[in-house]
Design a protein around this motif. Sequence first.
Motif, PDB file in Angstrom:
ATOM      1  N   MET A  40       0.853  -1.193   0.000  1.00  0.00           N
ATOM      2  CA  MET A  40       0.000   0.000   0.000  1.00  0.00           C
ATOM      3  C   MET A  40       0.887   1.241   0.000  1.00  0.00           C
ATOM      4  SD  MET A  40      -2.610   1.115   3.082  1.00  0.00           S
ATOM      5  CE  MET A  40      -1.302   1.546   4.246  1.00  0.00           C
ATOM      6  N   ARG A  41       0.491   2.240  -0.787  1.00  0.00           N
ATOM      7  CA  ARG A  41       1.203   3.529  -0.770  1.00  0.00           C
ATOM      8  C   ARG A  41       0.552   4.406   0.288  1.00  0.00           C
ATOM      9  NH1 ARG A  41       1.033   8.635  -2.685  1.00  0.00           N
ATOM     10  NH2 ARG A  41      -0.954   8.377  -3.764  1.00  0.00           N
ATOM     11  N   VAL A  42       1.362   5.063   1.092  1.00  0.00           N
ATOM     12  CA  VAL A  42       0.858   5.982   2.110  1.00  0.00           C
ATOM     13  C   VAL A  42       0.473   7.284   1.410  1.00  0.00           C
ATOM     14  CG1 VAL A  42       1.392   7.267   4.223  1.00  0.00           C
ATOM     15  CG2 VAL A  42       2.328   4.956   3.891  1.00  0.00           C
ATOM     16  N   THR A  43      -0.794   7.655   1.537  1.00  0.00           N
ATOM     17  CA  THR A  43      -1.286   8.889   0.912  1.00  0.00           C
ATOM     18  C   THR A  43      -1.332  10.010   1.950  1.00  0.00           C
ATOM     19  OG1 THR A  43      -3.607   8.425   1.401  1.00  0.00           O
ATOM     20  CG2 THR A  43      -2.711   7.536  -0.674  1.00  0.00           C
ATOM     21  N   LYS A  44      -1.501  11.230   1.494  1.00  0.00           N
ATOM     22  CA  LYS A  44      -1.530  12.356   2.428  1.00  0.00           C
ATOM     23  C   LYS A  44      -2.743  12.289   3.352  1.00  0.00           C
ATOM     24  CE  LYS A  44      -3.676  15.758  -0.615  1.00  0.00           C
ATOM     25  NZ  LYS A  44      -3.560  17.068  -1.244  1.00  0.00           N
ATOM     26  N   THR A  45      -3.816  11.626   2.934  1.00  0.00           N
ATOM     27  CA  THR A  45      -4.981  11.487   3.815  1.00  0.00           C
ATOM     28  C   THR A  45      -4.732  10.500   4.952  1.00  0.00           C
ATOM     29  OG1 THR A  45      -5.970   9.764   2.426  1.00  0.00           O
ATOM     30  CG2 THR A  45      -6.605  12.048   1.962  1.00  0.00           C
ATOM     31  N   MET A  46      -3.621   9.775   4.903  1.00  0.00           N
ATOM     32  CA  MET A  46      -3.264   8.814   5.955  1.00  0.00           C
ATOM     33  C   MET A  46      -2.315   9.420   6.989  1.00  0.00           C
ATOM     34  SD  MET A  46      -2.601   5.415   3.676  1.00  0.00           S
ATOM     35  CE  MET A  46      -3.856   4.701   2.632  1.00  0.00           C
ATOM     36  N   HIS A  50       1.551  14.417  13.258  1.00  0.00           N
ATOM     37  CA  HIS A  50       3.008  14.529  13.200  1.00  0.00           C
ATOM     38  C   HIS A  50       3.525  14.482  11.765  1.00  0.00           C
ATOM     39  CE1 HIS A  50       3.223  14.211  17.518  1.00  0.00           C
ATOM     40  NE2 HIS A  50       2.575  13.058  17.492  1.00  0.00           N
ATOM     41  N   GLY A  51       2.597  14.328  10.820  1.00  0.00           N
ATOM     42  CA  GLY A  51       3.000  14.255   9.421  1.00  0.00           C
ATOM     43  C   GLY A  51       3.480  12.885   8.994  1.00  0.00           C
ATOM     44  N   THR A  52       3.291  11.884   9.843  1.00  0.00           N
ATOM     45  CA  THR A  52       3.668  10.511   9.504  1.00  0.00           C
ATOM     46  C   THR A  52       2.396   9.679   9.353  1.00  0.00           C
ATOM     47  OG1 THR A  52       3.882   9.905  11.840  1.00  0.00           O
ATOM     48  CG2 THR A  52       5.878  10.670  10.712  1.00  0.00           C
ATOM     49  N   CYS A  53       2.559   8.477   8.853  1.00  0.00           N
ATOM     50  CA  CYS A  53       1.405   7.605   8.635  1.00  0.00           C
ATOM     51  C   CYS A  53       0.754   7.238   9.965  1.00  0.00           C
ATOM     52  CB  CYS A  53       1.837   6.339   7.898  1.00  0.00           C
ATOM     53  SG  CYS A  53       0.468   5.232   7.489  1.00  0.00           S
ATOM     54  N   HIS A  54      -0.541   7.425  10.064  1.00  0.00           N
ATOM     55  CA  HIS A  54      -1.308   7.053  11.252  1.00  0.00           C
ATOM     56  C   HIS A  54      -1.163   5.546  11.476  1.00  0.00           C
ATOM     57  CE1 HIS A  54      -4.723   6.248  13.839  1.00  0.00           C
ATOM     58  NE2 HIS A  54      -4.871   7.551  14.027  1.00  0.00           N
ATOM     59  N   THR A  85       3.605  -3.753  17.102  1.00  0.00           N
ATOM     60  CA  THR A  85       4.673  -2.944  17.674  1.00  0.00           C
ATOM     61  C   THR A  85       5.206  -2.061  16.556  1.00  0.00           C
ATOM     62  OG1 THR A  85       5.264  -4.697  19.238  1.00  0.00           O
ATOM     63  CG2 THR A  85       6.911  -2.980  18.843  1.00  0.00           C
ATOM     64  N   PHE A  86       5.128  -0.749  16.752  1.00  0.00           N
ATOM     65  CA  PHE A  86       5.614   0.199  15.755  1.00  0.00           C
ATOM     66  C   PHE A  86       7.100   0.428  16.005  1.00  0.00           C
ATOM     67  CE2 PHE A  86       1.093   1.166  16.376  1.00  0.00           C
ATOM     68  CZ  PHE A  86       0.638   0.928  15.085  1.00  0.00           C
ATOM     69  N   LEU A  87       7.903   0.318  14.956  1.00  0.00           N
ATOM     70  CA  LEU A  87       9.358   0.397  15.079  1.00  0.00           C
ATOM     71  C   LEU A  87       9.948   1.671  14.491  1.00  0.00           C
ATOM     72  CD1 LEU A  87      10.031  -3.298  14.043  1.00  0.00           C
ATOM     73  CD2 LEU A  87       9.924  -2.373  16.374  1.00  0.00           C
ATOM     74  N   ALA A  88       9.313   2.190  13.448  1.00  0.00           N
ATOM     75  CA  ALA A  88       9.806   3.402  12.777  1.00  0.00           C
ATOM     76  C   ALA A  88       8.627   4.066  12.072  1.00  0.00           C
ATOM     77  CB  ALA A  88      10.894   3.049  11.759  1.00  0.00           C
ATOM     78  N   PRO A  89       8.705   5.367  11.851  1.00  0.00           N
ATOM     79  CA  PRO A  89       7.589   6.038  11.173  1.00  0.00           C
ATOM     80  C   PRO A  89       7.575   5.729   9.674  1.00  0.00           C
ATOM     81  CG  PRO A  89       9.348   7.595  11.615  1.00  0.00           C
ATOM     82  CD  PRO A  89       9.750   6.300  12.267  1.00  0.00           C
ATOM     83  N   ALA A  90       6.382   5.745   9.130  1.00  0.00           N
ATOM     84  CA  ALA A  90       6.205   5.698   7.676  1.00  0.00           C
ATOM     85  C   ALA A  90       5.751   7.083   7.246  1.00  0.00           C
ATOM     86  CB  ALA A  90       5.175   4.645   7.315  1.00  0.00           C
ATOM     87  N   LYS A 123      12.269  -1.830   8.515  1.00  0.00           N
ATOM     88  CA  LYS A 123      11.129  -2.355   9.262  1.00  0.00           C
ATOM     89  C   LYS A 123      10.357  -1.206   9.892  1.00  0.00           C
ATOM     90  CE  LYS A 123      12.582  -7.002  10.410  1.00  0.00           C
ATOM     91  NZ  LYS A 123      12.788  -7.985  11.483  1.00  0.00           N
ATOM     92  N   ILE A 124       9.069  -1.174   9.608  1.00  0.00           N
ATOM     93  CA  ILE A 124       8.183  -0.146  10.133  1.00  0.00           C
ATOM     94  C   ILE A 124       7.419  -0.675  11.347  1.00  0.00           C
ATOM     95  CG2 ILE A 124       6.206   1.343   9.596  1.00  0.00           C
ATOM     96  CD1 ILE A 124       8.896   2.066   8.155  1.00  0.00           C
ATOM     97  N   ALA A 125       7.005  -1.942  11.283  1.00  0.00           N
ATOM     98  CA  ALA A 125       6.235  -2.529  12.387  1.00  0.00           C
ATOM     99  C   ALA A 125       6.278  -4.047  12.326  1.00  0.00           C
ATOM    100  CB  ALA A 125       4.783  -2.047  12.326  1.00  0.00           C
ATOM    101  N   GLU A 126       5.992  -4.650  13.473  1.00  0.00           N
ATOM    102  CA  GLU A 126       5.824  -6.102  13.589  1.00  0.00           C
ATOM    103  C   GLU A 126       4.443  -6.335  14.186  1.00  0.00           C
ATOM    104  OE1 GLU A 126       7.663  -8.667  12.656  1.00  0.00           O
ATOM    105  OE2 GLU A 126       9.544  -7.650  12.138  1.00  0.00           O
ATOM    106  N   PHE A 127       3.717  -7.264  13.616  1.00  0.00           N
ATOM    107  CA  PHE A 127       2.340  -7.562  13.998  1.00  0.00           C
ATOM    108  C   PHE A 127       2.253  -9.057  14.279  1.00  0.00           C
ATOM    109  CE2 PHE A 127      -1.752  -9.202  12.581  1.00  0.00           C
ATOM    110  CZ  PHE A 127      -2.717  -8.239  12.840  1.00  0.00           C
TER     111      PHE A 127
END
Length: 141
Positions: A40-46, A50-54, A85-90, A123-127
């Motif tokens: 999935m591409r992160v869009t500006k509506t996401m 903080h300006g990062t992906c929700h 677990t969120f590891l880094a911002p997207a 890595k952005i997250a682990e689920f």
Amino acid sequence: MTSKELAKACAQKMWAQDTASQELGMVLNDVDAGEARISMRVTKTMANGHGTCHGGYIFTLADSAFAFACNTYNQVTVAQQCSVTFLAPAHVDDRLTAEAREQSRSGRSGLYDVTITNQHGDKIAEFRGNSRTTKGTILPV
């Protein structure tokens, strides 16, 4: 029918009805028995405040990959419990990929791990998701 063919047939049937994933611009890249890869591409509506992906969008991407991975056996399977677990911002315009892999499947219960990375392989997250098989099949038997 091979296990890969069954997984693909189940995924095609589910994808046709999965408006949530489709409306978010997700792409089902690959599926095999107990595995799925969705991007999935992160869009500006996401973007959040903080300006990062929700985080909810990242969770939804992982949850979709989890759903497709645990429904590859033609048994209706749902989430019983999930955590992330969120590891880094997207960031906006990042291409996120969720790769789900089955860790265990016994009786009606399954355990799946999903790794979410960006286009650079960071890595952005682990689920982790626990699944539960219910009555019914995805495809006619």
